[in-house]
Each structure stands twice: as C-alpha cells, then as structure tokens.
Design an enzyme around this catalytic site. Structure first.
Site, PDB file in Angstrom:
ATOM      1  N   ARG A 121       0.831  -1.205   0.000  1.00  0.00           N
ATOM      2  CA  ARG A 121       0.000   0.000   0.000  1.00  0.00           C
ATOM      3  C   ARG A 121       0.862   1.250   0.000  1.00  0.00           C
ATOM      4  O   ARG A 121       0.537   2.251  -0.661  1.00  0.00           O
ATOM      5  CB  ARG A 121      -0.947  -0.013   1.205  1.00  0.00           C
ATOM      6  CG  ARG A 121      -2.139   0.951   1.087  1.00  0.00           C
ATOM      7  CD  ARG A 121      -1.827   2.310   1.661  1.00  0.00           C
ATOM      8  NE  ARG A 121      -1.310   2.172   2.993  1.00  0.00           N
ATOM      9  CZ  ARG A 121      -0.375   2.970   3.490  1.00  0.00           C
ATOM     10  NH1 ARG A 121       0.134   3.951   2.780  1.00  0.00           N
ATOM     11  NH2 ARG A 121       0.068   2.778   4.720  1.00  0.00           N
ATOM     12  N   GLU A 164      14.178  14.190   6.820  1.00  0.00           N
ATOM     13  CA  GLU A 164      15.638  14.179   6.787  1.00  0.00           C
ATOM     14  C   GLU A 164      16.174  13.506   8.042  1.00  0.00           C
ATOM     15  O   GLU A 164      15.427  13.288   9.007  1.00  0.00           O
ATOM     16  CB  GLU A 164      16.170  15.611   6.673  1.00  0.00           C
ATOM     17  CG  GLU A 164      15.716  16.303   5.400  1.00  0.00           C
ATOM     18  CD  GLU A 164      16.223  17.729   5.259  1.00  0.00           C
ATOM     19  OE1 GLU A 164      15.944  18.351   4.225  1.00  0.00           O
ATOM     20  OE2 GLU A 164      16.909  18.220   6.193  1.00  0.00           O
ATOM     21  N   SER A 169       9.181  15.556  12.340  1.00  0.00           N
ATOM     22  CA  SER A 169       7.902  16.224  12.552  1.00  0.00           C
ATOM     23  C   SER A 169       7.971  17.734  12.346  1.00  0.00           C
ATOM     24  O   SER A 169       6.933  18.394  12.349  1.00  0.00           O
ATOM     25  CB  SER A 169       7.392  15.933  13.975  1.00  0.00           C
ATOM     26  OG  SER A 169       7.164  14.554  14.161  1.00  0.00           O
ATOM     27  N   THR A 195      10.124   5.907   0.571  1.00  0.00           N
ATOM     28  CA  THR A 195       9.651   4.680  -0.076  1.00  0.00           C
ATOM     29  C   THR A 195       9.850   4.769  -1.590  1.00  0.00           C
ATOM     30  O   THR A 195       9.569   5.800  -2.198  1.00  0.00           O
ATOM     31  CB  THR A 195       8.168   4.451   0.233  1.00  0.00           C
ATOM     32  OG1 THR A 195       8.001   4.311   1.640  1.00  0.00           O
ATOM     33  CG2 THR A 195       7.639   3.203  -0.450  1.00  0.00           C
ATOM     34  N   GLY A 372       0.724 -19.275  20.970  1.00  0.00           N
ATOM     35  CA  GLY A 372       2.127 -19.297  20.559  1.00  0.00           C
ATOM     36  C   GLY A 372       2.300 -19.302  19.054  1.00  0.00           C
ATOM     37  O   GLY A 372       3.243 -18.708  18.522  1.00  0.00           O
ATOM     38  N   GLU A 395       3.870   9.753   8.044  1.00  0.00           N
ATOM     39  CA  GLU A 395       2.835  10.720   7.663  1.00  0.00           C
ATOM     40  C   GLU A 395       2.234  11.411   8.897  1.00  0.00           C
ATOM     41  O   GLU A 395       1.064  11.760   8.924  1.00  0.00           O
ATOM     42  CB  GLU A 395       1.711  10.073   6.843  1.00  0.00           C
ATOM     43  CG  GLU A 395       2.135   9.059   5.827  1.00  0.00           C
ATOM     44  CD  GLU A 395       2.960   9.636   4.699  1.00  0.00           C
ATOM     45  OE1 GLU A 395       3.270  10.830   4.736  1.00  0.00           O
ATOM     46  OE2 GLU A 395       3.288   8.872   3.781  1.00  0.00           O
ATOM     47  N   GLY A 396       3.053  11.604   9.917  1.00  0.00           N
ATOM     48  CA  GLY A 396       2.609  12.242  11.154  1.00  0.00           C
ATOM     49  C   GLY A 396       2.384  11.214  12.243  1.00  0.00           C
ATOM     50  O   GLY A 396       1.564  10.315  12.103  1.00  0.00           O
ATOM     51  N   PHE A 415       2.136  22.922  20.328  1.00  0.00           N
ATOM     52  CA  PHE A 415       3.341  22.454  19.648  1.00  0.00           C
ATOM     53  C   PHE A 415       4.607  23.073  20.257  1.00  0.00           C
ATOM     54  O   PHE A 415       5.684  22.497  20.198  1.00  0.00           O
ATOM     55  CB  PHE A 415       3.286  22.794  18.162  1.00  0.00           C
ATOM     56  CG  PHE A 415       2.461  21.821  17.360  1.00  0.00           C
ATOM     57  CD1 PHE A 415       3.048  20.726  16.772  1.00  0.00           C
ATOM     58  CD2 PHE A 415       1.092  22.003  17.198  1.00  0.00           C
ATOM     59  CE1 PHE A 415       2.301  19.820  16.021  1.00  0.00           C
ATOM     60  CE2 PHE A 415       0.336  21.111  16.460  1.00  0.00           C
ATOM     61  CZ  PHE A 415       0.939  20.024  15.881  1.00  0.00           C
TER      62      PHE A 415
END
Length: 416
Positions: A121, A164, A169, A195, A372, A395-396, A415
C-alpha cells in the site's frame, strides 16, 4: 463464519509433516467484516472496483507476500498489475493516465492492498499521493504530460523526499537547499525514509531556496550527484523499498521546479492525501487480523470445545468488530467530505490517529488469540503488527495528530 465453509480448505493447506500444528485459518476464505451494512452506502462501481482488487490481492499476492517480507524483497513483477488495476494514481484525471475516481474508490483500493501488506500500500500511496498528486496539482503542463501517464502505467517509478536524518515532525527546519545558478538549480541535501527511492526514476524533493522558501523540485534519479542507498535493517515494511536520497551538488533545469506552490502548503497537502489513504489501509490490515482471529476461534478447540465459546475470547472478538466498524464509518464519512472538497486536514488527522491506533490494538489482540503460533509465519498477524508500527509513525505520528486536533478544538497551540 461456520467451520464447514472452510475447514476442508484449511486441512488441505496444512503442512504434510504430521508433527506440524494444525492450521486454523484459510486465506482464501477471507470474508470482509461489514457489521453495519456499509456496502449499502457504496456505489455499484465502487463495490465492483473494490471486489476486483480484493480478488487479485487474495489470489495473487497473499500466497507470496510472506516470502518477500522474510527476504526483504519487493515484488516488482506486481507493478504492471497494480497499474492494470488502476492502483497508481486512481484520483488523477484520466487525461493524464489516472483513474479519475473519487476518494471513496481510492480509499477502498488502499484498504484492499494493505489488507495483504502495508508495504505494498505504501508503494501505491507514494505513487498516487506523494508523486503524481503534486505534479498534477502544482506542476506545469509539460511536467504533467511528461510524468503522469508513465507513472500511472508503472513505466516510471517515483519517490518523495521530505523527512531528513535530523528533521521529521518539524519539516520547516529542513536542511536541504536549492541554489539558483543561471537557468539551473543546484540541490544539496539528504532525505530519509523515502519509499521507492532505490527503484525510482524521479524524486519529488522539497528544499529551501536562497530566500528560505520551501519549493518542490522534480529530480531525475540518474542525474550526477544523486544516490539512493537502501535502508535495509528494518523489521517493518520489509516487502517495501525503503531508502535514503542523497543529493550532492545535483544540477537540474529551472523547468524542474513545481511552479504552482511555495511554502509548507506543498508538502503538507501531499501528506494529507497520503494520510487519507492510510486511514483506509490501516483498517484493511485490521480486517485481515480480525479474519484470522475469527476463523481461528471458530476452528480451534481447547478443553473439549471451540475457543470461540469462551467469554473472554468473545470479548476480544467483539472489541475488534466494534473498532473496525467505527473506523469504517469514519472512513466513509471522511471520503464523502474529501470527494465534496470540504474536508479539513484536521479531520484527516483524527481518522489517521484513530484508525492506526485501533489497527495496532486489533493486531495485538489477534496475536494473543492465536497463542504461541501467532508469532509464526503460519499467520500474517505478526507481519501486520510490525508493519503497523511504521504506519502509526509515518505521515505524522500519533502524538503529532493529537496536537493537530487538540489545537483545532481548543484554539491553543501546544506544539511549542
């Protein structure tokens, strides 16, 4: 699901070694959970597209995904099939090679792909939301004509460079720079957790120009100074290609800049598209884990009875049904808002936060129900659980989305 509907298939799939444990799950017997008849809210076209992707992923990808995850290999032979199914750029207009679908269809597609594996995905999401979307939304007509049809056809591969080594974030603190030199730009920097980068033909790179403005650039990966070393020590998303992008005095033409956007709006709007796909994808993984658990408790016997008849087992099963159903309704409403163009980023953040957390809890609970054997490759649950540890972060992170929604509902910025 009654035992009789799949017990013989499970027996056929069991290892021939008499000492091997009995199989209690048959992947071909997957039955999607739809406790609130949400299918009735979908168009005939949406259901048909979803069912086509579901059938393909079950029949063609489920049998091979464990081997690829174990060996850390990406099944690149599937790229042309993903293109055929319209999984690459499903929301991009047809005139540029995309599917021209609405957000509900896009979400259902991502649900079915991640039901088999999050890494696959991710490949589709990056292509459609992080590469094709910015080119379509912010690119020149020449850029659109050059890249979008080939990306949609799987003939070209793209990647996205924002995060980077020292900047996650807080993307406004990025260190990658783009210096204008005549009709060209010289880009220097280092992107991580990209990706597809090691197999990509083009990278959407976000960099700061000399006036400290963030701009997007299309960087062909075969240019001098570009390297894309793989990140090959991960225990998650092992069937995906995860890499870095290192840019050492890379010269690109001025025409490679995305002309229609500047500032953080560019990368954040792309991430919003990708987060939306994650909202659906994570619940695909949760549906897969539930299906394994549901089949298992229907087939596994202990103390002379099916374990699905024990109260504590039923509590776990009901919790899964509850959380998946809530998330499915959340996704459907979010998709209608996205299609209408009225969605707010904070609404996507709430769904991403909720659905990733719920999916992780469901995977962990399913693992416990399997006992198990749940930690073995007999079942896909541990792989989904490990993958979701990445999905809940990228993506956060869960915490960042908490602060986004918290600021939205209180008016206070936590923040800083």
């Amino acid at each position: 699901m009654p035992e009789s509907s799949h017990s013989s298939a499970i027996a056929d799939a069991a290892p021939s070694n008499a000492a091997a444990p009995p199989r209690t799950w048959d992947p071909s017997a997957f039955k999607a959970l739809d406790y609130y008849a949400i299918d009735e809210l979908l168009s005939d076209e949406a259901r048909a597209i979803r069912d086509e992707v579901r059938s393909f992923m079950t029949a063609e990808v489920s049998p091979i995904i464990e081997e690829h995850a174990e060996n850390e290999t990406f099944p690149d032979h599937l790229i042309s099939e993903f293109a055929r199914l319209g999984l690459l750029g499903p929301k991009v207009p047809e005139e540029y090679g995309g599917g021209g679908h609405d957000s509900i269809v896009y979400g259902l597609m991502m649900q079915e792909v991640e039901r088999i594996d999050s890494g696959l995905r991710s490949f589709c999401s990056v292509t459609g939301s992080l590469v094709m979307y910015p080119i379509w939304k912010y690119g020149s007509e020449e850029q659109k004509r050059r890249w979008l049809p080939s990306l949609a056809a799987g003939e070209a591969i793209g990647c996205f460079g924002l995060t980077e080594p020292y900047v996650g974030s807080n993307p406004s603190d990025m260190r990658t720079t783009a210096r204008q030199d005549g009709d060209s730009f010289i880009i220097n920097g280092h992107k991580r957790w990209s990706t597809n980068a090691s197999i990509a033909d083009v990278a959407v790179i976000w960099a700061k120009t000399e006036d400290d403005t963030i701009r997007g650039f299309l960087v062909e990966t075969d240019r001098d100074g570009v390297s894309t070393p793989p990140i090959d020590d991960t225990l998650s998303l092992r069937a995906a290609v995860t890499s870095e992008v290192v840019l050492d005095n890379v010269r690109i033409p001025g025409g490679n800049i995305l002309p229609e956007v500047s500032g953080l709006k560019g990368p954040l709007s792309c991430l919003n598209q990708a987060r939306y796909g994650i909202c659906w994808g994570a619940i695909g993984a949760a549906m897969a884990c539930f299906d394994v658990a549901q089949q298992h408790v229907t087939n596994r016997e202990q103390f002379g009875r099916k374990i699905g008849g024990f109260q504590l087992v039923q509590e776990r099963i009901v919790e899964m049904v509850q959380e998946i159903t809530k998330a499915q309704l959340l996704n459907w409403r979010l998709g209608t808002l996205m299609t209408a163009g009225t969605v707010r980023p904070q609404q996507v953040s709430l769904a991403k936060r909720n659905n990733c957390s719920a999916a992780l809890d469901i995977a962990r609970s399913a693992r416990q129900l399997l006992g198990g054997n749940g930690v073995t490759k007999m079942y896909p649950v541990m792989r989904h659980m490990a993958n979701l540890e990445s999905v809940v972060t990228y993506e956060g992170t869960h915490e960042i989305h908490t602060l986004i929604v918290g600021r939205d509902v209180t008016g206070e910025n936590a923040f800083t």
